[in-house]
Design a protein around this motif. Structure first.
Motif, PDB file in Angstrom:
ATOM      1  N   ALA A   1       3.138 117.980  38.415  1.00  0.00           N
ATOM      2  CA  ALA A   1       1.876 118.201  38.342  1.00  0.00           C
ATOM      3  C   ALA A   1       1.530 118.148  39.723  1.00  0.00           C
ATOM      4  O   ALA A   1       1.503 117.119  40.428  1.00  0.00           O
ATOM      5  CB  ALA A   1       1.021 117.485  37.434  1.00  0.00           C
TER       6      ALA A   1
ATOM      7  N   ASP B   1      -5.521 116.964  35.229  1.00  0.00           N
ATOM      8  CA  ASP B   1      -5.282 116.541  33.658  1.00  0.00           C
ATOM      9  C   ASP B   1      -4.728 117.722  33.006  1.00  0.00           C
ATOM     10  O   ASP B   1      -3.873 117.755  32.232  1.00  0.00           O
ATOM     11  CB  ASP B   1      -6.482 116.080  33.145  1.00  0.00           C
ATOM     12  CG  ASP B   1      -6.891 114.604  33.694  1.00  0.00           C
ATOM     13  OD1 ASP B   1      -6.058 113.910  34.200  1.00  0.00           O
ATOM     14  OD2 ASP B   1      -8.116 114.298  33.792  1.00  0.00           O
TER      15      ASP B   1
ATOM     16  N   LYS C   1      -1.125 118.486  33.857  1.00  0.00           N
ATOM     17  CA  LYS C   1      -0.147 117.235  33.305  1.00  0.00           C
ATOM     18  C   LYS C   1       0.068 117.666  31.831  1.00  0.00           C
ATOM     19  O   LYS C   1       1.321 117.622  31.354  1.00  0.00           O
ATOM     20  CB  LYS C   1      -0.724 115.971  33.375  1.00  0.00           C
ATOM     21  CG  LYS C   1      -0.673 115.278  34.688  1.00  0.00           C
ATOM     22  CD  LYS C   1      -1.338 113.759  34.732  1.00  0.00           C
ATOM     23  CE  LYS C   1      -1.174 113.446  36.117  1.00  0.00           C
ATOM     24  NZ  LYS C   1      -1.689 112.074  36.465  1.00  0.00           N
TER      25      LYS C   1
END
Length: 115
Positions: free
Chosen positions: A94, A58, A61
């Motif tokens: 990512a 996360d 990203k």
């Protein structure tokens, strides 16, 4: 012979992107980012840059969004530092390889601790 040239350019781009990322002041870009690998196309016009973060996928990203907004600056710096005729178009992707590596390391530690 061309494969060696592409590999050398990929490593040069990786090294310079890491250096440029340290200079960026975007708050979306995490401080614990690393460039896992760079894949450059045969004609040196495109480069896929795989980014991983210690905090997980996360964080990677969200950092990608900051890197994409700074893509023009990064390309300009790459061209100037590496003296490239044409700076490749960058695509940031990512990657969660650092998090997977840390999980694997923890599992190995648990196994060694049990023995």
């Amino acid at each position: 012979m061309a494969g060696f040239h592409i590999d050398r350019i990929s490593e040069d781009i990786k090294r310079e992107i890491i250096s440029i990322m340290r200079e960026l002041k975007d708050p979306r870009i995490s401080g614990m980012l690393t460039v896992v690998k760079v894949e450059v196309s045969g004609d040196l016009s495109y480069a896929k840059v795989y980014i991983s973060a210690m905090e997980g996928i996360d964080a990677a990203k969200s950092s990608i969004k900051g890197l994409e907004s700074a893509q023009g600056y990064i390309r300009k710096q790459l061209g100037a530092r590496l003296h490239l005729r044409k700076s490749p178009e960058l695509k940031f992707i990512a990657d969660d390889s650092i998090a997977k590596g840390m999980d694997l390391f923890e599992k190995i530690k648990e196994i060694n601790h049990e023995n």
